[in-house]
Design a protein around this motif. Structure first.
Motif, PDB file in Angstrom:
ATOM      1  N   GLY A  87       0.789  -1.219   0.000  1.00 12.19           N
ATOM      2  CA  GLY A  87       0.000   0.000   0.000  1.00 12.19           C
ATOM      3  C   GLY A  87       0.824   1.273   0.000  1.00 12.19           C
ATOM      4  N   GLU A  88       2.140   1.143   0.221  1.00 13.77           N
ATOM      5  CA  GLU A  88       3.036   2.303   0.193  1.00 13.77           C
ATOM      6  C   GLU A  88       3.596   2.567  -1.201  1.00 13.77           C
ATOM      7  N   LEU A  89       3.340   1.660  -2.137  1.00 10.58           N
ATOM      8  CA  LEU A  89       3.922   1.766  -3.479  1.00 10.58           C
ATOM      9  C   LEU A  89       2.971   2.543  -4.378  1.00 10.58           C
ATOM     10  N   ARG A  90       3.062   3.845  -4.339  1.00 13.35           N
ATOM     11  CA  ARG A  90       2.092   4.713  -4.988  1.00 13.35           C
ATOM     12  C   ARG A  90       2.102   4.622  -6.511  1.00 13.35           C
ATOM     13  N   ASN A  91       3.140   4.006  -7.093  1.00 10.26           N
ATOM     14  CA  ASN A  91       3.212   3.859  -8.547  1.00 10.26           C
ATOM     15  C   ASN A  91       2.767   2.479  -9.025  1.00 10.26           C
ATOM     16  N   LEU A  92       2.371   1.607  -8.107  1.00  5.52           N
ATOM     17  CA  LEU A  92       2.023   0.231  -8.477  1.00  5.52           C
ATOM     18  C   LEU A  92       0.735   0.209  -9.291  1.00  5.52           C
ATOM     19  N   HIS A  93       0.801  -0.395 -10.491  1.00  6.80           N
ATOM     20  CA  HIS A  93      -0.429  -0.513 -11.292  1.00  6.80           C
ATOM     21  C   HIS A  93      -0.852  -1.960 -11.512  1.00  6.80           C
ATOM     22  N   THR A  94       0.048  -2.942 -11.309  1.00  5.43           N
ATOM     23  CA  THR A  94      -0.335  -4.344 -11.474  1.00  5.43           C
ATOM     24  C   THR A  94       0.238  -5.176 -10.338  1.00  5.43           C
ATOM     25  N   LEU A  95      -0.641  -5.936  -9.662  1.00  3.94           N
ATOM     26  CA  LEU A  95      -0.218  -6.882  -8.635  1.00  3.94           C
ATOM     27  C   LEU A  95      -0.880  -8.217  -8.933  1.00  3.94           C
ATOM     28  N   GLY A 122      -6.281  -0.713  -1.337  1.00  2.26           N
ATOM     29  CA  GLY A 122      -7.384   0.025  -1.941  1.00  2.26           C
ATOM     30  C   GLY A 122      -7.101   1.499  -2.138  1.00  2.26           C
ATOM     31  N   SER A 123      -6.088   2.018  -1.458  1.00  5.00           N
ATOM     32  CA  SER A 123      -5.788   3.443  -1.572  1.00  5.00           C
ATOM     33  C   SER A 123      -4.732   3.748  -2.626  1.00  5.00           C
ATOM     34  N   LEU A 124      -4.256   2.729  -3.330  1.00  2.00           N
ATOM     35  CA  LEU A 124      -3.264   2.973  -4.377  1.00  2.00           C
ATOM     36  C   LEU A 124      -3.901   3.775  -5.513  1.00  2.00           C
ATOM     37  N   PRO A 125      -3.309   4.893  -5.898  1.00  2.00           N
ATOM     38  CA  PRO A 125      -3.995   5.819  -6.813  1.00  2.00           C
ATOM     39  C   PRO A 125      -4.025   5.392  -8.274  1.00  2.00           C
ATOM     40  N   VAL A 126      -3.065   4.545  -8.713  1.00  2.00           N
ATOM     41  CA  VAL A 126      -3.017   4.184 -10.134  1.00  2.00           C
ATOM     42  C   VAL A 126      -3.148   2.681 -10.349  1.00  2.00           C
ATOM     43  N   LEU A 127      -3.621   1.955  -9.344  1.00  3.18           N
ATOM     44  CA  LEU A 127      -3.769   0.502  -9.481  1.00  3.18           C
ATOM     45  C   LEU A 127      -4.721   0.179 -10.625  1.00  3.18           C
ATOM     46  N   GLY A 139     -11.613 -12.526   5.099  1.00  9.57           N
ATOM     47  CA  GLY A 139     -11.995 -11.146   5.359  1.00  9.57           C
ATOM     48  C   GLY A 139     -12.830 -10.581   4.232  1.00  9.57           C
ATOM     49  N   SER A 140     -13.044  -9.285   4.285  1.00 12.82           N
ATOM     50  CA  SER A 140     -13.914  -8.617   3.314  1.00 12.82           C
ATOM     51  C   SER A 140     -13.103  -7.942   2.211  1.00 12.82           C
ATOM     52  N   LEU A 141     -13.816  -7.520   1.181  1.00 13.30           N
ATOM     53  CA  LEU A 141     -13.191  -6.801   0.076  1.00 13.30           C
ATOM     54  C   LEU A 141     -13.029  -5.341   0.462  1.00 13.30           C
ATOM     55  N   PRO A 142     -11.795  -4.808   0.468  1.00 15.29           N
ATOM     56  CA  PRO A 142     -11.627  -3.396   0.850  1.00 15.29           C
ATOM     57  C   PRO A 142     -12.121  -2.474  -0.259  1.00 15.29           C
ATOM     58  N   PRO A 143     -12.429  -1.233   0.061  1.00  8.57           N
ATOM     59  CA  PRO A 143     -12.817  -0.274  -0.983  1.00  8.57           C
ATOM     60  C   PRO A 143     -11.606   0.164  -1.789  1.00  8.57           C
ATOM     61  N   PHE A 144     -11.818   0.451  -3.077  1.00  9.04           N
ATOM     62  CA  PHE A 144     -10.743   0.871  -3.975  1.00  9.04           C
ATOM     63  C   PHE A 144     -11.058   2.266  -4.505  1.00  9.04           C
ATOM     64  N   ILE A 145     -10.017   3.104  -4.551  1.00 13.04           N
ATOM     65  CA  ILE A 145     -10.221   4.489  -4.983  1.00 13.04           C
ATOM     66  C   ILE A 145      -9.717   4.760  -6.392  1.00 13.04           C
ATOM     67  N   SER A 146      -8.910   3.849  -6.950  1.00  8.65           N
ATOM     68  CA  SER A 146      -8.265   4.124  -8.231  1.00  8.65           C
ATOM     69  C   SER A 146      -9.269   4.158  -9.374  1.00  8.65           C
ATOM     70  N   ASN A 147      -9.313   5.250 -10.098  1.00 10.47           N
ATOM     71  CA  ASN A 147     -10.157   5.342 -11.288  1.00 10.47           C
ATOM     72  C   ASN A 147      -9.500   4.725 -12.508  1.00 10.47           C
ATOM     73  N   SER A 148      -8.325   4.111 -12.302  1.00 13.42           N
ATOM     74  CA  SER A 148      -7.643   3.370 -13.361  1.00 13.42           C
ATOM     75  C   SER A 148      -7.896   1.870 -13.245  1.00 13.42           C
ATOM     76  N   LEU A 190     -16.123  -0.340  -5.382  1.00 12.92           N
ATOM     77  CA  LEU A 190     -15.544  -0.614  -6.700  1.00 12.92           C
ATOM     78  C   LEU A 190     -15.790   0.562  -7.633  1.00 12.92           C
ATOM     79  N   PRO A 191     -14.743   1.079  -8.287  1.00 14.41           N
ATOM     80  CA  PRO A 191     -14.916   2.220  -9.196  1.00 14.41           C
ATOM     81  C   PRO A 191     -15.575   1.805 -10.503  1.00 14.41           C
ATOM     82  N   ALA A 192     -16.205   2.754 -11.165  1.00 11.47           N
ATOM     83  CA  ALA A 192     -16.931   2.492 -12.418  1.00 11.47           C
ATOM     84  C   ALA A 192     -16.005   2.111 -13.561  1.00 11.47           C
ATOM     85  N   SER A 193     -14.701   2.257 -13.381  1.00 11.96           N
ATOM     86  CA  SER A 193     -13.736   1.943 -14.446  1.00 11.96           C
ATOM     87  C   SER A 193     -13.542   0.440 -14.656  1.00 11.96           C
ATOM     88  N   ILE A 194     -14.013  -0.396 -13.735  1.00 12.38           N
ATOM     89  CA  ILE A 194     -13.750  -1.842 -13.804  1.00 12.38           C
ATOM     90  C   ILE A 194     -14.410  -2.446 -15.038  1.00 12.38           C
TER      91      ILE A 194
END
Length: 396
Positions: free
Chosen positions: A143-151, A167-172, A184-193, A213-217
């Motif tokens: 969650g500290e890797l702010r440039n991570l787009h694929t995991l 869920g707080s990664l901005p460009v995931l 556990g549960s599914l965390p909320p995601f903020i990335s519009n990517s 879940l963002p509308a971009s999915i």
């Protein structure tokens, strides 16, 4: 000076000589690569590390990519399909590769935990270690890797919950955690990517919050978990979906009619606890729709007759099957039509009609004698019709 101090000076001098003679790699990266190499090895049949000779320039090694004096990508193992892969562990020294943007390991037998030192990889964009034997929890450090787009950590033996900081990664863009033992549960995601979420075949529980879940999915696969609650709170806004699998969970409530108009090619909602009628507002162009093994009821909608592979079996549908299903069966537009184990009362088809070989129709165990059908699946059972008492009770 003692012999040990002299040995250390000679060892450091040798490293510096190798680096200076090749005019490349940063010493910290050089030592990190050595540690990573020591913690991994080829399984029998693999020769990936054969040319990793640290008397030469590591930037020429297979799978190592450099920019100036820094390692920027590490793709470990032979990527050809069917190659034997690697064994061992991911060494914490990976955190010393300060410019690393991409890290992959091919399918193999890599075990152990993902090192917490990945938090130091501030440039990391792509991390994929699937189809190995990684264990333990997913580090919250991702969650500290702010440039991570694929995991991609699919097909491992990971446990624990999905870290909320993910869920707080901005460009995931791609989160692939399928086939593990996550709880556990599914965390909320903020990335519009975010376009791909694949967490199927785990042990997730709880409901999905409306804004999780963002509308971009475009690709959402949550099948084979223990998720529950209604879906109308989050599904209708995901209007860019082209694949949806929520099968084998405990979702309840009505199926939102909007999803039948999404650009989906495959809709998998089977084996849940959905109930009520299914009422698309227009002709459905999805090629495969599986709503089987739910508690759906009411009439079979004529709007579903344009689906190539339609599975409505093991529900509580009743009444006559609309005539346009017969038309599309006979011209082979419908390839699979499973209606068995409902409370249907009729299908208007000529008793002498021959269903095309390319089409499959199953009407077994309804409130009628099947007028025509091709081979049903074995799990449909041998009984052709429901007991009369069940049909009377259901209509009453």
């Amino acid at each position: 000076m003692g012999w040990k101090s002299g040995f250390v000076i000679i060892w450091v001098f040798c490293i510096q000589f190798v680096l200076q003679s090749n005019a490349i790699l940063d010493p910290l990266d050089f030592l990190a690569l050595q540690s990573i190499r020591k913690s991994l090895k080829d399984v029998p049949g693999s020769n990936f590390f054969q040319s990793w000779d640290f008397t030469s320039d590591p930037c020429t090694f297979p799978g190592v990519y450099c920019d100036s004096d820094k390692v920027i990508a590490l793709n470990l193992g032979d990527p050809r399909a069917g190659s034997p892969g690697l064994t061992g562990r991911i060494d914490p020294a990976i955190g010393k590769l300060s410019s690393l943007a991409e890290f992959t390991i091919v399918p193999g037998r890599v075990i152990g935990k993902i090192p917490e030192t990945i938090s130091q990889l501030s440039n990391l964009r792509f991390f994929a270690v699937s189809r190995n034997f990684l264990s333990g929890e997913i580090p919250a450090a991702f969650g500290e890797l702010r440039n991570l787009h694929t995991l991609d950590l699919s097909y491992n033996q990971l446990t624990g919950s999905i870290p909320r900081p993910l869920g707080s990664l901005p460009v995931l863009s791609n989160l692939i955690l399928s086939h593990n033992h996550l709880t556990g549960s599914l965390p909320p995601f903020i990335s519009n990517s975010l376009t791909r979420v694949d967490i199927m075949h785990n042990n997730l529980t709880g409901s999905i919050e409306p804004d999780s879940l963002p509308a971009s999915i475009q690709y959402l696969s949550l099948g084979i978990n223990k998720l529950s609650g209604p879906v109308f709170t989050f599904l209708p806004k995901l209007n860019q979906l082209n694949y949806l699998d929520l099968s084998m969970n405990r979702f309840t409530g009505l199926i939102p009619c909007q999803i039948f108009s999404f650009p989906i090619s495959n809709l998998q909602l089977q084996r849940n606890q959905f109930f009520g009628p299914v009422q698309p507002v227009e002709q459905v162009t999805i090629s495969t729709v599986d709503l089987s093994y739910n508690r759906l009821s009411g009439q079979v909608s004529p709007m579903l007759s344009t689906v190539q592979n339609l599975f409505l079996n093991n529900n509580r549908f009743m009444g006559l099957v609309p005539g346009n299903y017969v038309d599309r069966l006979m011209d082979a537009t419908i390839q699979t039509l499973y209606l068995q184990h409902n409370y249907l009362t009729g299908l208007e088809i000529n008793p002498t009609a021959e269903i095309p070989l390319s089409s499959v129709l199953c009407l077994q165990y309804n409130c009628m004698v099947p007028p025509a059908q091709s081979a049903c699946p074995l799990k449909a059972g041998d009984e052709k019709t429901r007991p009369t008492a069940q049909c009377i009770e259901w209509r009453g």
